[in-house]
Design a protein around this motif. Structure first.
Motif, short mmCIF file in Angstrom:
data_model
loop_
_atom_site.label_atom_id
_atom_site.label_comp_id
_atom_site.label_asym_id
_atom_site.label_seq_id
_atom_site.Cartn_x
_atom_site.Cartn_y
_atom_site.Cartn_z
N PHE A 290 0.84 -1.19 0.00
CA PHE A 290 0.00 0.00 0.00
C PHE A 290 0.88 1.24 0.00
N LYS A 291 0.27 2.35 -0.33
CA LYS A 291 0.95 3.64 -0.28
C LYS A 291 0.33 4.48 0.82
N GLY A 292 1.18 5.05 1.67
CA GLY A 292 0.71 5.92 2.74
C GLY A 292 1.57 7.16 2.80
N TRP A 293 1.34 7.99 3.83
CA TRP A 293 2.10 9.24 3.97
C TRP A 293 2.46 9.46 5.43
N ILE A 294 3.67 9.96 5.68
CA ILE A 294 4.12 10.27 7.02
C ILE A 294 4.74 11.66 7.04
N LEU B 271 5.49 -3.78 7.01
CA LEU B 271 6.75 -3.07 7.00
C LEU B 271 6.53 -1.73 6.33
N VAL B 272 7.13 -0.68 6.91
CA VAL B 272 7.00 0.66 6.37
C VAL B 272 8.37 1.09 5.87
N TYR B 273 8.46 1.47 4.60
CA TYR B 273 9.75 1.83 4.03
C TYR B 273 9.59 2.90 2.97
N GLU B 274 10.71 3.42 2.49
CA GLU B 274 10.67 4.53 1.54
C GLU B 274 9.89 4.17 0.29
N PHE B 275 9.22 5.16 -0.24
CA PHE B 275 8.39 4.98 -1.43
C PHE B 275 9.27 5.09 -2.68
N LEU B 276 9.14 4.11 -3.57
CA LEU B 276 9.93 4.09 -4.80
C LEU B 276 8.97 4.10 -5.99
N PRO B 277 8.87 5.24 -6.67
CA PRO B 277 7.79 5.45 -7.66
C PRO B 277 7.83 4.54 -8.88
N ASN B 278 9.01 4.02 -9.23
CA ASN B 278 9.09 3.20 -10.44
C ASN B 278 8.83 1.72 -10.19
N GLY B 279 8.50 1.36 -8.95
CA GLY B 279 8.18 -0.03 -8.68
C GLY B 279 9.35 -0.96 -8.89
N THR C 282 0.54 17.17 3.18
CA THR C 282 1.56 17.62 4.13
C THR C 282 2.68 16.61 4.37
N GLY C 283 2.49 15.36 3.94
CA GLY C 283 3.48 14.34 4.25
C GLY C 283 4.26 13.88 3.04
N ILE C 284 5.16 12.94 3.28
CA ILE C 284 5.92 12.32 2.19
C ILE C 284 5.42 10.88 2.03
N PRO C 285 5.45 10.35 0.81
CA PRO C 285 4.90 9.00 0.59
C PRO C 285 5.82 7.91 1.13
N VAL C 286 5.21 6.84 1.62
CA VAL C 286 5.93 5.64 2.05
C VAL C 286 5.17 4.43 1.55
#
Length: 343
Positions: A75-79, A141-149, A91-95
């Protein structure tokens, strides 16, 4: 085939204090202390999110889901960038939030200790692990969002423009650097799960290896390992009954990396299943051992240096030697690949 050199768990040793940064080996590959915000999120340790965190405001992302048929849902979320508390898209960055199948991992203290160690390994070619969330029996697990999959999207998904030779070699170098770093860490990490679906890419196609998979793969005969074997990347000693289950080492990672190189060169799947028989990419490539240019992906339309392509293919065959003792160390593979790209 050679004898199995190691039957260790993914981490050979972990300091009794999993939050101690002294566990991580100093290396010229490590990220400097002062890093830009765009490179990685800086956290003192893994954050334990509560079951109410991310209760709202998350969305399923098919492009981020890893592993194909045996994948965990992502899933995609924001923190919030500073506090790491759940936030909003404004207001957040994607994770990324990866849901872990209960059949695949052990959510116990040993598993968390290994996960905490993985979270302290900082390298430009490793995914930045931020934390985890527990919902009853469900773990995320929550980790950095990588847009290109994942890399798999750019080879085996319809309608995607083929990536260039330069980008493919950038991927090869990035994956080699990440694996070499893990193998050389003070508490050595056996990755054990390298395939195109687990090569994640940022918006500039820089490789990010999800090292959190190392403590996830606990049982070589478990569900996760079956999925990995089904992709055609597993070294023979890791599945051959002659050696016994659990016979893995850094040389097993080298084998998987060799298969990855062949995928990058040919544009073919490591294993193509059919009703008649399974077709392994490595077996097909070996038919052209003396004419390696014939294996090259036709989608490249000849836009690559032939001498370099042959050198990279030869290196891939060295990595996939059936005798694990004949395979080079990952650091040597990286060195040889860099040399080949300067030909």
């Amino acid at each position: 085939m050679g004898n199995c050199m190691s039957t260790s768990t993914p981490l050979k040793s972990i300091n009794s204090n999993p939050n101690s940064a002294t566990n991580v080996k100093s290396s010229n590959q490590s990220i400097p202390t002062q890093r830009s915000d765009d490179e990685m999120l800086s956290t003192p340790g893994l954050k334990a999110f509560s079951c109410n965190d991310f209760a709202n405001g998350i969305e399923y992302s098919q492009s981020l889901t890893e592993g194909g048929e045996y994948s965990d849902i992502v899933f995609k979320g924001w923190i919030d960038k500073q506090t790491l508390c759940p936030s909003t898209p404004k207001t957040g960055i994607p994770v990324s939030l990866k849901h872990l199948k209960s059949e695949v991992f052990k959510g116990d203290k040993e598993w968390l200790a290994k996960l905490n160690y993985i979270g302290q390994l900082h390298h430009p070619n490793l995914v930045k692990l931020i934390g985890y969330r527990v919902d009853s029996e469900d773990w995320f697990l929550v980790y950095e969002f990588l847009p290109n999959g994942s890399l798999e999207n750019y080879f085996f998904r319809e309608g995607i423009q083929p990536i260039s030779w330069e980008t493919r070699m950038k991927v090869a170098i990035g994956a080699a650097k990440g694996l070499s770093f893990l193998h050389d860490a003070e508490s050595q990490v056996l990755y054990r799960y390298l395939d195109a679906s687990h090569i994640l890419l940022d918006d500039d196609f820089n490789v990010k290896l999800p090292a959190y998979l190392a403590p996830q793969v606990m049982d070589i005969q478990g569900y996760a390992r079956q999925g990995y074997v089904a992709q055609g990347y597993a070294a023979p000693e890791s599945v051959d009954s002659v050696y016994g289950p659990g016979c893995v080492s850094t040389k097993s990672d080298v084998y998987s990396y060799g298969i990855l190189l062949l995928v990058l060169l040919t544009g073919r799947r490591a294993l193509k299943k059919s009703m008649i028989s399974d077709q392994y990419l490595l077996n097909w490539v070996k038919l052209f051992r003396r004419k390696l240019l014939q294996i090259m992906d036709t989608k490249l339309e000849g836009q690559y240096p032939e001498n370099v392509a042959v050198a990279v293919a030869a290196l891939a065959l060295q990595c996939t030697d059936s005798n694990l003792n004949s395979r080079p160390e990952m650091s040597h593979v990286l060195e040889k690949l860099q040399e080949a790209l300067t030909l």
